[in-house]
Design a protein around this motif. Structure first.
Motif, PDB file in Angstrom:
ATOM      1  N   THR A  10     -28.486   7.130  19.036  1.00 34.01           N
ATOM      2  CA  THR A  10     -29.581   6.256  18.602  1.00 34.01           C
ATOM      3  C   THR A  10     -30.810   7.075  18.222  1.00 34.01           C
ATOM      4  N   ARG A  11     -31.093   8.124  18.971  1.00 30.33           N
ATOM      5  CA  ARG A  11     -32.249   8.960  18.651  1.00 30.33           C
ATOM      6  C   ARG A  11     -32.070   9.649  17.305  1.00 30.33           C
ATOM      7  N   PHE A  12     -30.836  10.112  17.028  1.00 28.87           N
ATOM      8  CA  PHE A  12     -30.614  10.753  15.737  1.00 28.87           C
ATOM      9  C   PHE A  12     -30.695   9.743  14.608  1.00 28.87           C
ATOM     10  N   GLU A  13     -30.251   8.516  14.877  1.00 32.39           N
ATOM     11  CA  GLU A  13     -30.446   7.475  13.873  1.00 32.39           C
ATOM     12  C   GLU A  13     -31.937   7.275  13.602  1.00 32.39           C
ATOM     13  N   VAL A  14     -32.745   7.311  14.694  1.00 34.04           N
ATOM     14  CA  VAL A  14     -34.189   7.176  14.536  1.00 34.04           C
ATOM     15  C   VAL A  14     -34.753   8.341  13.723  1.00 34.04           C
ATOM     16  N   LEU A  15     -34.246   9.572  14.052  1.00 32.14           N
ATOM     17  CA  LEU A  15     -34.724  10.736  13.304  1.00 32.14           C
ATOM     18  C   LEU A  15     -34.411  10.603  11.815  1.00 32.14           C
ATOM     19  N   LYS A  16     -33.217  10.109  11.527  1.00 30.37           N
ATOM     20  CA  LYS A  16     -32.848   9.933  10.112  1.00 30.37           C
ATOM     21  C   LYS A  16     -33.757   8.904   9.433  1.00 30.37           C
ATOM     22  N   ARG A  17     -34.007   7.815  10.173  1.00 26.79           N
ATOM     23  CA  ARG A  17     -34.902   6.808   9.590  1.00 26.79           C
ATOM     24  C   ARG A  17     -36.311   7.379   9.423  1.00 26.79           C
TER      25      ARG A  17
ATOM     26  N   ASN B 296     -44.535   8.879  40.299  1.00 22.77           N
ATOM     27  CA  ASN B 296     -45.890   8.446  39.908  1.00 22.77           C
ATOM     28  C   ASN B 296     -46.491   9.289  38.782  1.00 22.77           C
ATOM     29  N   GLN B 297     -45.654   9.913  37.955  1.00 21.35           N
ATOM     30  CA  GLN B 297     -46.191  10.719  36.860  1.00 21.35           C
ATOM     31  C   GLN B 297     -46.762   9.816  35.772  1.00 21.35           C
ATOM     32  N   ASP B 298     -47.784  10.302  35.118  1.00 22.38           N
ATOM     33  CA  ASP B 298     -48.478   9.533  34.087  1.00 22.38           C
ATOM     34  C   ASP B 298     -47.769   9.723  32.751  1.00 22.38           C
ATOM     35  N   ILE B 299     -47.325   8.630  32.136  1.00 23.09           N
ATOM     36  CA  ILE B 299     -46.635   8.690  30.838  1.00 23.09           C
ATOM     37  C   ILE B 299     -47.454   7.894  29.838  1.00 23.09           C
ATOM     38  N   GLN B 300     -48.005   8.588  28.879  1.00 19.92           N
ATOM     39  CA  GLN B 300     -48.810   7.951  27.846  1.00 19.92           C
ATOM     40  C   GLN B 300     -47.960   7.731  26.603  1.00 19.92           C
ATOM     41  N   VAL B 301     -48.043   6.575  26.021  1.00 20.25           N
ATOM     42  CA  VAL B 301     -47.339   6.272  24.776  1.00 20.25           C
ATOM     43  C   VAL B 301     -48.374   5.842  23.724  1.00 20.25           C
ATOM     44  N   PRO B 302     -48.083   6.133  22.455  1.00 23.26           N
ATOM     45  CA  PRO B 302     -46.905   6.879  21.963  1.00 23.26           C
ATOM     46  C   PRO B 302     -46.976   8.354  22.371  1.00 23.26           C
ATOM     47  N   ARG B 303     -45.825   8.983  22.443  1.00 21.38           N
ATOM     48  CA  ARG B 303     -45.757  10.386  22.816  1.00 21.38           C
ATOM     49  C   ARG B 303     -44.577  11.028  22.100  1.00 21.38           C
ATOM     50  N   THR B 304     -44.681  12.329  21.966  1.00 19.44           N
ATOM     51  CA  THR B 304     -43.627  13.106  21.307  1.00 19.44           C
ATOM     52  C   THR B 304     -42.742  13.721  22.377  1.00 19.44           C
TER      53      THR B 304
ATOM     54  N   TRP C 155     -39.009  13.606  18.728  1.00 16.63           N
ATOM     55  CA  TRP C 155     -39.082  12.256  18.134  1.00 16.63           C
ATOM     56  C   TRP C 155     -40.186  11.481  18.836  1.00 16.63           C
ATOM     57  N   GLN C 156     -40.620  10.451  18.194  1.00 17.22           N
ATOM     58  CA  GLN C 156     -41.790   9.715  18.659  1.00 17.22           C
ATOM     59  C   GLN C 156     -41.352   8.457  19.414  1.00 17.22           C
TER      60      GLN C 156
ATOM     61  N   PRO D  64     -38.760  15.757  23.203  1.00 21.73           N
ATOM     62  CA  PRO D  64     -37.597  16.431  22.622  1.00 21.73           C
ATOM     63  C   PRO D  64     -36.425  15.471  22.539  1.00 21.73           C
ATOM     64  N   VAL D  65     -35.581  15.684  21.550  1.00 21.58           N
ATOM     65  CA  VAL D  65     -34.460  14.774  21.349  1.00 21.58           C
ATOM     66  C   VAL D  65     -33.430  14.923  22.475  1.00 21.58           C
ATOM     67  N   LEU D  66     -33.368  16.108  23.104  1.00 20.93           N
ATOM     68  CA  LEU D  66     -32.533  16.331  24.288  1.00 20.93           C
ATOM     69  C   LEU D  66     -33.451  16.795  25.405  1.00 20.93           C
ATOM     70  N   ALA D  67     -33.534  16.033  26.478  1.00 20.23           N
ATOM     71  CA  ALA D  67     -34.551  16.324  27.497  1.00 20.23           C
ATOM     72  C   ALA D  67     -33.937  16.389  28.883  1.00 20.23           C
ATOM     73  N   ASP D  68     -34.614  17.167  29.722  1.00 18.22           N
ATOM     74  CA  ASP D  68     -34.345  17.177  31.166  1.00 18.22           C
ATOM     75  C   ASP D  68     -35.623  16.717  31.862  1.00 18.22           C
ATOM     76  N   HIS D  69     -35.693  15.445  32.216  1.00 22.63           N
ATOM     77  CA  HIS D  69     -36.874  14.885  32.848  1.00 22.63           C
ATOM     78  C   HIS D  69     -36.764  14.953  34.371  1.00 22.63           C
ATOM     79  N   HIS D  70     -37.909  14.839  35.032  1.00 20.67           N
ATOM     80  CA  HIS D  70     -37.914  14.825  36.500  1.00 20.67           C
ATOM     81  C   HIS D  70     -37.156  13.608  37.039  1.00 20.67           C
ATOM     82  N   ASP D  71     -37.216  12.494  36.312  1.00 17.98           N
ATOM     83  CA  ASP D  71     -36.515  11.306  36.796  1.00 17.98           C
ATOM     84  C   ASP D  71     -35.009  11.424  36.635  1.00 17.98           C
TER      85      ASP D  71
END
Length: 960
Positions: free
Chosen positions: A675-682, A765-773, A745-746, A775-782
């Protein structure tokens, strides 16, 4: 040679002698009881004395040391414990010195802070302490404050009017009170007394009354053991008595001779004084009374009688101590001796008075015993359970023994039979044993044993023996139909009235085989513990033996049938329970396989292959396995272990057992990335439209857009290929994966929305602001999943759990070099061996099956000790366990229903296993037997697809 004839006497003479002996014995016992009772009265008198001593001790202890507990409680929550400046803490010294003046039994007060700093105020009551502390001779008090940062100890001395005399600063001092037992054992709840210990600063032994404040500071009051002993001694100065107070670990807190502690302190004995260290015979004897409880006991010491007792003394804060006490008892014994002499004289007078009565009574008692002789003769026909048989000088008893002698052989034969029946665990052999003994005892021509069928419509033959034909095959004999109207009355008598059925030769039915048509039959019901008829024990005999069967041996036969019924019922229950257990473990194994549709019948195939290979080893007559053999119980143990070898898999989530791709959890997360790559293509397409809004797009721009889209497709194809985990991930593809991960990706929607509380907790309790950029492949704390329940860690297992239960990071999982499982998931998969062992260890296996956990939990061990879960080496693994390891590997390699691999051909599987033998992972000798015996091919032909079976030359896989 006949036994020598014994001279006999009439029974009444023997009884007269016996009764006189008994009267003498009774008199002696009476005297002993009288003496014992008097001693008990003496002890009860001393009990009151001991209770008074114990009560006085409690009162004195509470009077002298009770206020100290209140001081410790108050200061543990006071301002001193919260003061952080070492210099300002001296302001509390005068107040503490005043308390020391008021409480002469307390040596010092001290406060130990969590950071290692401490403040102490001590009463300097003698020249020895002044010399040790190097302070003025007129000093009465000393205060110390230790700074952990500067490592300086500030010492101040004061006179009796609390005027400061001198100040010293000692540098490079390291004294940490936090390591002291009194500090570590301090409680926030209430003040308590520490164990006795040696105080090196003052060179004396004592205890500390201590309590910890809420901020971790511990406040304490030191009391010397000699002070405690002085109080203990003061409880009874004038009595000729000894007292010792100690705890349940035999640490001495007080002794009625306080000088013992002074001597120990002079000798610098730093070890705690134990009760056994007191070199005093009376105290040692008192200590031995502990095992008898708190009851006064009498002992001898230096030629004198003492009474000792161990009592419980409850301290001010409900701490319980033992108080050993001892007092003399010489005055109380004089009265008891006088009473004992009077008792002896009275008993002798009574004896002389009853002698004539005894003689007359013995004459009267002899008459019924003579009559009992006739009754004892009936035991010859087994109408009595048991009787003692001895050669006797009594005429009447000798006559009785003669009648019992003929019965001995019957009892001996019966006991021999029942013993053999008790040892027999095979039901068929047991039935044969019962029938043969019955036929031998009655000299019958035939014997039968029938058991009631499950539908209770007939009696099925289990053993049939005819003298001229031998033992007949019971499966070829006819059952006795209970619905036959011709035997309706016999069936009612047999099953309802539970009585034997005797049939004359001319009325015997054809379905009962006989030696001769002139043989009669007798069937005795077999009745179980619930008083239900479960079968019949039968005999066929001619008229010549009718009396032996129906009269002389009938009771014997019925008793034998009753015992046989219980034994048969027990063996049947054991056999049914074994069948039930075997069915249960197979159902359990089937459930494990059913839990994952991809493991097929693994839990059923491995036991079959294990037993095939083990049987092949047992059948060897030459080589390394010539002496190898398993008993029936060991085969049962192996069977159980093999079927339960993967029972721990019930604890493993299905999505980990069946994980077919690297990004799969409950579902395959490759769809999210797609889905993310579809978004990137769009995004690429929309970017162009935004730049050229409302204008026509040139062909060159279309080609550039198409190139970017194809690039994204190629990158996703690489991710999809890596996600399968079917090939080893080399450095080239790993570098390409890292380059792709650098794409961003955004996101415009907070990804925490719609999550459960458990998922939200992983965001920390990490602060996540949107919109944000992102990576298409991520390793998040969650992505780091904590353990729902902290795993039990045991040092005996080489396999240990990691910090997290799982790591769902996308790059983390895609970067797995081989297969689809990350290290956390591989632990969960492998931990099924740990769970298998734990589950089986909790089952109450009988003694002959104690190795089931070891056998079931060892099929992932390697011969070099690098396997799991225990890291066991080959020398510690039994042959069946090594055979199970080979079976497990072979079945896994050839299985065609695993989602994470393709089924191997037979040659590929054997090639891989030969490499494992070369690496000392599998047993080489068993693998050779696996090939040369043809077990591998026999199993393959029965359990794997024919397309997997190719040409095999076993010499290609054997070690050269």
């Amino acid at each position: 040679m006949p036994p020598k004839r014994l001279k006999t006497l009439p029974l009444h003479v023997h009884m007269f002698i016996m009764f006189v002996t008994l009267v003498l014995l009774v008199c002696g016992v009476q005297i002993w009881i009288t003496q014992t009772s008097l001693n008990k009265v003496l002890l009860e008198a001393n009990e009151n004395l001991f209770e008074r001593i114990a009560s006085e001790t409690r009162s004195n202890m509470s009077f002298h040391f009770g206020p100290t507990f209140s001081i410790v409680d108050a200061y543990s929550s006071g301002e001193l414990t919260r003061e952080t400046d070492p210099n300002k803490r001296f302001a509390f010294a005068p107040e503490l010195m005043s308390l020391l003046s008021a409480h002469r039994h307390v040596l010092s007060f001290k406060a130990a802070f969590p950071d290692g700093e401490w403040l102490a105020v001590a009463r300097v009551h003698n020249g020895e302490l002044r010399t040790r502390m190097q302070i003025d001779d007129i000093a009465e008090f000393a205060a110390f404050s230790y700074n952990v940062h500067t490592k300086e100890l500030v010492q101040k001395s004061y006179d009796a009017q609390l005027v400061m005399l001198d100040t010293k600063v000692l540098k490079n001092i390291i004294i940490d009170p936090r390591i002291a037992n009194w500090f570590r054992s301090s409680s926030h709840i209430q003040a308590q007394v520490s164990e006795p210990y040696f105080m090196p600063i003052i060179g004396r032994s004592g205890v500390t009354i201590h309590r910890k404040s809420l901020n971790g500071t511990a406040f304490g009051a030191d009391i010397l053991l000699e002070e405690v002993s002085e109080v203990l001694q003061n409880s009874d100065k004038n009595r000729d008595a000894l007292r010792v107070m100690y705890d349940d670990d035999f640490n001495v807190y007080g002794y009625s001779q306080p000088e013992l502690f002074k001597v120990r302190d002079v000798l610098r004995l730093r070890t705690t004084l134990k009760l056994s260290d007191i070199n005093h015979p009376l105290i040692s004897s008192t200590a031995n009374v502990v095992e008898f409880g708190p009851v006064a006991k009498e002992i001898s010491y230096d030629g004198e009688k003492w009474v000792v007792k161990i009592d419980k003394v409850k301290g001010t804060r409900n701490q319980v101590f033992n108080l050993a006490m001892a007092v003399k008892s010489e005055q109380l014994l004089k009265e008891s001796n006088l009473v004992a002499k009077r008792s002896i004289i009275g008993s002798l007078i009574a004896l002389l008075a009853v002698l004539p009565c005894i003689y007359l009574a013995s004459q009267w008692l002899a008459r019924p015993i003579r009559q009992a002789t006739k009754k004892a003769k009936s035991i010859e026909h087994f109408k009595f359970n048991a009787v003692s048989q001895h050669r006797s000088r009594v005429t009447e008893i000798k006559e009785m023994s003669d009648s019992l002698r003929s019965m001995q052989s019957t009892i001996k034969r019966f006991l021999s039979l029942t013993n053999s029946m008790a040892k027999e665990d095979d039901l068929e052999r047991l039935l044969a044993l019962v029938c043969q003994e019955t036929a031998d005892a009655t000299d019958s021509n035939s014997s039968y044993l029938y058991l009631l069928s499950n539908d209770e419509t007939c009696l099925e033959p289990k053993f049939v023996s005819v003298r001229n034909q031998g033992v007949l095959d019971p499966s070829l004999q006819s059952a006795i139909p209970l619905t036959d109207p011709l035997i309706k009355e016999e069936v009612h008598q047999f099953f309802q009235l539970k009585q034997p059925v005797f049939t004359r030769y001319n009325e015997v039915r054809t379905y009962v085989p006989r030696e001769s048509e002139s043989d009669n039959t007798l069937f005795i019901p077999l009745i179980n513990r619930k008083q239900q008829v479960i079968g019949a024990l039968g005999l066929g005999f001619d008229d010549a033996h009718e009396s032996a069967v129906l009269l002389e041996n009938r009771e014997y036969l019925e008793t034998l049938a009753a015992y046989a019924s219980v034994t048969i019922e027990t063996q049947t229950m054991i056999r049914d329970q074994r069948a039930l257990l075997d069915s249960f473990i197979q159902v359990m194994a089937g459930a494990i396989d059913t839990k994952s549709p991809y493991t097929g019948n693994h839990c059923q195939k491995v036991p079959a292959l294990t037993e095939m290979l083990t049987l092949a080893a047992q059948q060897q007559t030459q080589g390394k396995y010539a002496d190898f053999s398993l008993s029936d119980e060991e085969w049962q143990e192996l069977h159980m272990a093999a079927w339960m070898h993967d029972c721990g898999k019930v604890t493993i989530p299905e999505h980990i057992i069946d994980k077919s791709t690297k990004l799969e959890t409950i579902y395959n997360r490759i769809h999210e990335i797609r889905t993310r790559f579809e978004v990137l293509k769009r995004d690429e397409e929309l970017s162009m439209y935004r730049q050229r809004f409302a204008d026509a797009i040139s062909e060159q721009e279309r080609q550039q857009l198409q190139a970017k889209l194809e690039k994204l497709d190629e990158e996703f194809d690489l991710i999809a290929e890596i996600n399968l985990g079917s090939e080893f991930l080399d450095e080239t593809k790993l570098n390409q994966l890292e380059q792709i991960a650098a794409r961003t990706w955004q996101t415009t929607i907070d990804r925490r929305k719609g999550l459960s509380w458990e998922e939200l907790a992983r965001f920390n309790n990490q602060d996540i602001q949107v919109p944000r950029t992102e990576p298409v492949l991520a390793d998040h704390h969650d992505h780091l999943v904590p353990w729902e329940k902290e795993p039990k860690r045991e040092s005996r297992f080489v396999l240990q759990a990691g910090e997290y239960q799982n790591n769902q990071g996308e790059m983390y999982n895609l970067s797995v070099r081989r297969g689809t499982l990350n290290s956390e998931e591989r632990y969960i998969i492998n931990s099924h061996m740990i769970e298998t062992i734990r589950m089986l260890e909790n089952l109450p296996f009988p003694k002959h099956m104690q190795n089931v956990p070891l056998l079931a939990g060892s099929h992932h061990e390697k011969m070099d000790g690098t396997g799991y879960p225990l890291g066991t080496k080959a020398s510690e693994l039994p042959i069946p366990a090594r055979a199970m390891a080979i079976a497990d590997v072979f079945e896994a390699l050839t299985s065609c229903d695993r989602p994470y691999k393709k089924a191997k051909k037979l040659s590929e599987a054997l090639r891989i296993m030969s490499f494992m033998v070369r690496d000392n992972h599998l047993d080489g000798d068993l693998f050779e037997l696996f090939l040369t015996s043809g077990v591998y091919l026999e199993f393959a032909q029965q359990n794997i697809n024919s397309s997997q079976i190719d040409d095999i030359h076993i010499e290609d896989y054997l070690a050269q």
